[in-house]
Write a protein that holds these residues in place. Structure first.
Motif, short mmCIF file in Angstrom:
data_model
loop_
_atom_site.label_atom_id
_atom_site.label_comp_id
_atom_site.label_asym_id
_atom_site.label_seq_id
_atom_site.Cartn_x
_atom_site.Cartn_y
_atom_site.Cartn_z
N GLU A 100 -20.59 31.96 -32.06
CA GLU A 100 -20.98 32.51 -30.76
C GLU A 100 -22.07 33.54 -30.99
O GLU A 100 -21.90 34.49 -31.75
CB GLU A 100 -19.80 33.15 -30.04
N SER B 130 -23.59 29.95 -26.44
CA SER B 130 -24.52 30.95 -25.94
C SER B 130 -24.25 31.16 -24.46
O SER B 130 -24.49 30.25 -23.66
CB SER B 130 -25.97 30.49 -26.15
N THR B 131 -23.74 32.34 -24.10
CA THR B 131 -23.47 32.61 -22.69
C THR B 131 -24.17 33.91 -22.29
O THR B 131 -23.85 34.97 -22.79
CB THR B 131 -21.95 32.72 -22.41
N LEU C 247 -29.51 34.30 -24.08
CA LEU C 247 -30.87 33.86 -24.43
C LEU C 247 -31.93 34.49 -23.53
O LEU C 247 -33.12 34.44 -23.85
CB LEU C 247 -30.96 32.34 -24.38
N LEU D 211 -33.22 29.81 -30.81
CA LEU D 211 -32.76 28.44 -30.64
C LEU D 211 -32.96 27.62 -31.91
O LEU D 211 -32.13 26.76 -32.24
CB LEU D 211 -33.48 27.79 -29.46
N LEU E 99 -24.35 22.47 -28.82
CA LEU E 99 -24.65 23.77 -28.25
C LEU E 99 -24.07 23.80 -26.84
O LEU E 99 -24.39 22.95 -26.01
CB LEU E 99 -26.16 24.01 -28.21
N PHE F 183 -23.92 26.05 -23.49
CA PHE F 183 -24.71 27.16 -22.95
C PHE F 183 -24.42 27.42 -21.48
O PHE F 183 -24.11 26.52 -20.71
CB PHE F 183 -26.22 26.89 -23.14
N TRP F 184 -24.54 28.69 -21.14
CA TRP F 184 -24.49 29.17 -19.76
C TRP F 184 -25.48 30.32 -19.71
O TRP F 184 -25.26 31.36 -20.32
CB TRP F 184 -23.08 29.62 -19.39
N GLU F 185 -26.58 30.12 -19.02
CA GLU F 185 -27.66 31.10 -19.02
C GLU F 185 -28.26 31.24 -17.62
O GLU F 185 -28.32 30.28 -16.86
CB GLU F 185 -28.77 30.66 -19.99
N THR G 102 -35.23 28.55 -19.98
CA THR G 102 -34.36 28.32 -21.13
C THR G 102 -34.02 26.85 -21.31
O THR G 102 -33.92 26.37 -22.45
CB THR G 102 -33.09 29.16 -21.00
N ILE H 118 -34.52 24.81 -24.85
CA ILE H 118 -33.44 24.14 -25.58
C ILE H 118 -33.91 22.76 -26.04
O ILE H 118 -33.70 22.37 -27.20
CB ILE H 118 -32.18 24.04 -24.70
N THR I 245 -24.33 21.31 -22.01
CA THR I 245 -24.16 21.08 -23.45
C THR I 245 -25.37 20.30 -23.96
O THR I 245 -25.99 19.51 -23.25
CB THR I 245 -22.88 20.28 -23.76
#
Length: 215
Positions: A46, A111-112, A115, A125, A138, A140-142, A176, A180, A211
């Motif tokens: 994480e 990654s929450t 980024l 990344l 990966l 992610f929540w951004e 973002t 990615i 994801t």
């Protein structure tokens, strides 16, 4: 592993962030975190763990979490949260742009809401791609750049002026999702949403959850 950039030190923001994160959990973000992390499995890295609010939401399929947090005060809070977590969590000092891990060590990277604030998003990344095994995921929540003006204009203006200074280096206008893909990940699933979903959209409200797989 590449050399690390300068250390992160946001003493005022870190204390405010710790309180905001706890309040967010009570106001509904706990449910979002549980959904984001529901299918996480194996050995997990994480990045930007903050105060450790994700730790309580890791499912039984997780065998170990290595949580990287560069800000000293937040790292202390994360270490306390690790002691309460059901999953085995090890909190370490480190930067997203120079992760303290070898190539292909992890099954999953998480990654929450981080980024937006790293100094070099492309490098961070690239590092996440490096530490994942082939086929690793990966999650992610951004919060991200809006899809159209006028909100993009507002985001750009904030990023050029006051927002990063008052929000611990955060940028509200980063694309973002595109970064990615540019880093070599294949996006498996991504949904866009607004949090909070107010009548007048806020600059930090556009989010992506999804994801991506390291090919």
């Amino acid at each position: 592993m590449p050399s690390a950039p300068a250390a992160v030190h946001h003493p005022v923001f870190a204390r405010v962030f710790g309180r905001l994160a706890a309040a967010g959990e009570r106001s509904g973000l706990a449910e979002v975190r549980s959904r984001v992390l529901a299918d996480v499995a194996g050995r997990v890295l994480e990045v930007g763990a903050g105060s450790g609010v994700n730790f309580a939401h890791y499912p039984p399929a997780v065998t170990e979490v290595v949580a990287v947090e560069p800000e000293r005060y937040l790292r202390g809070l994360a270490e306390q949260a690790a002691g309460r977590a059901a999953a085995p969590v090890r909190v370490v000092d480190g930067m997203a742009e120079a992760l303290p891990a070898g190539d292909g060590e992890f099954d999953t990277a998480v990654s929450t809401l981080v980024l937006c604030s790293v100094a070099d998003q492309a490098r961070a990344l690239s590092e996440l791609h490096r530490v994942l095994r082939p086929g690793g995921r990966l999650v992610f929540w951004e919060h991200v750049r809006a899809e159209r003006p006028p909100l993009t204009v507002v985001q750009d203006a904030l990023d050029r002026t006051v927002w990063p200074l008052f929000a611990g280096g955060c940028h509200v206008g980063r694309d973002t999702a595109a970064e990615i893909t540019a880093a070599g990940f294949a996006v498996e699933h991504m949904e866009r949403c607004r949090m909070p979903d107010t009548r007048v959209p806020l600059p930090m409200a556009p989010h992506v959850i999804g994801t991506a797989r390291r090919e």
